[in-house]
Design a protein around this motif. Structure first.
Motif, mmCIF file in Angstrom:
data_model
loop_
_atom_site.group_PDB
_atom_site.id
_atom_site.type_symbol
_atom_site.label_atom_id
_atom_site.label_comp_id
_atom_site.label_asym_id
_atom_site.label_seq_id
_atom_site.Cartn_x
_atom_site.Cartn_y
_atom_site.Cartn_z
ATOM 1 N N ILE A 155 60.460 -3.036 10.698
ATOM 2 C CA ILE A 155 59.569 -2.149 11.436
ATOM 3 C C ILE A 155 59.224 -0.554 10.827
ATOM 4 O O ILE A 155 60.188 -0.019 10.420
ATOM 5 C CB ILE A 155 59.856 -1.819 13.089
ATOM 6 N N ILE B 223 58.585 2.943 10.376
ATOM 7 C CA ILE B 223 58.774 3.983 11.232
ATOM 8 C C ILE B 223 57.894 5.256 10.897
ATOM 9 O O ILE B 223 57.779 6.025 9.944
ATOM 10 C CB ILE B 223 60.215 4.811 10.914
ATOM 11 N N THR C 55 55.213 4.887 15.471
ATOM 12 C CA THR C 55 56.210 4.682 16.225
ATOM 13 C C THR C 55 57.151 5.722 16.639
ATOM 14 O O THR C 55 57.789 5.581 17.470
ATOM 15 C CB THR C 55 57.020 3.845 14.853
ATOM 16 N N ASN D 196 56.065 7.088 20.069
ATOM 17 C CA ASN D 196 56.170 6.332 20.857
ATOM 18 C C ASN D 196 57.725 6.223 21.367
ATOM 19 O O ASN D 196 58.136 6.341 22.425
ATOM 20 C CB ASN D 196 56.019 4.938 20.699
ATOM 21 N N ASP E 87 55.802 -3.448 20.022
ATOM 22 C CA ASP E 87 56.852 -3.543 18.814
ATOM 23 C C ASP E 87 58.045 -3.536 19.704
ATOM 24 O O ASP E 87 58.328 -3.311 20.676
ATOM 25 C CB ASP E 87 56.614 -2.184 17.892
ATOM 26 N N TYR F 113 60.643 -1.886 20.307
ATOM 27 C CA TYR F 113 61.215 -0.724 20.357
ATOM 28 C C TYR F 113 62.552 -0.458 20.792
ATOM 29 O O TYR F 113 63.323 0.037 20.535
ATOM 30 C CB TYR F 113 60.300 0.270 21.016
#
Length: 219
Positions: A98, A100, A104, A107, A136, A138
């Motif tokens: 993922i 960053i 992102t 969030n 995503d 998270y």
């Protein structure tokens, strides 16, 4: 990726990385880490910054960030990967899965700043995470950030605290130069230092590939 660079902390951002009140919680550490990621993405990176206020990224000797200020500096673990895109633009990602990026980061910050995260009801804690979970994963990132060791250590040159302690004949309770290990009231403690240290010495102290430093005596 093995890399090391420095970024000057501008006047506006100093309050983010050097808050007036000392760091006391894991959520504060996570917030600083995420803000540092944003700062790394969008600010000029140099081999050496002459300013007294800077972030030092160390991914060649260790996975750490060093925040250097006028009279204090501290370091935390940096859990993300760094890589250069087209040999120029730096990217940050989590376990190569993922990115960053600014989206992102914003969030994740909104989740940890939501008052529900401090609720005694675990279901309240889930609400801000579920709002983003369909986009995503998270929770995977946040879980690691909240449960992993952050390796916090701070060097402080505290003239005011030392003067106050000395006036009470307790200067060895609060030495002028000292290291603060951990940050919560339950476990934090100080190690007194005989003299001022600089970032190169703190980096060397935390580098497992160099010789260990020794405590000369216990007073």
């Amino acid at each position: 990726m093995k890399t090391a660079f420095q970024i000057e902390i501008n006047i506006v951002s100093r309050a983010i990385f050097f808050p007036k009140e000392r760091i006391k919680t894991k959520l504060q550490v996570v917030e600083i880490l995420l803000e540092a990621c944003r700062y790394i993405l969008y600010n000029e990176k140099k081999e050496n910054v002459k300013s007294d206020n800077k972030i030092i990224v160390q991914k060649n000797k260790m996975n750490r960030l060093f925040f250097v200020g006028d009279s204090k500096m501290y370091s935390i673990y940096f859990p993300f990967n760094l890589h250069y895109e087209d040999g120029i633009e730096i990217k940050i990602n989590y376990k190569n899965l993922i990115d960053i990026d600014s989206y992102t980061i914003s969030n994740l910050l909104s989740i940890i700043k939501n008052p529900a995260i401090l609720s005694e009801n675990c279901l309240d804690f889930l609400d801000p995470i579920l709002d983003f979970e369909n986009q995503d994963n998270y929770w995977s990132i946040l879980r690691d950030l909240l449960f992993s060791e952050d390796g916090y250590i701070r060097y402080d040159k505290d003239e005011q605290g030392y003067k106050k302690a000395k006036n009470s004949n307790q200067e060895h309770h609060h030495p002028l130069h000292h290291l603060d290990i951990f940050y919560t009231n339950h476990v934090t403690f100080k190690l007194g230092l005989e003299k001022e240290i600089f970032e190169i010495e703190l980096i060397d102290t935390l580098d497992r590939n160099t010789n260990c430093k020794y405590l000369k005596a216990f007073h």
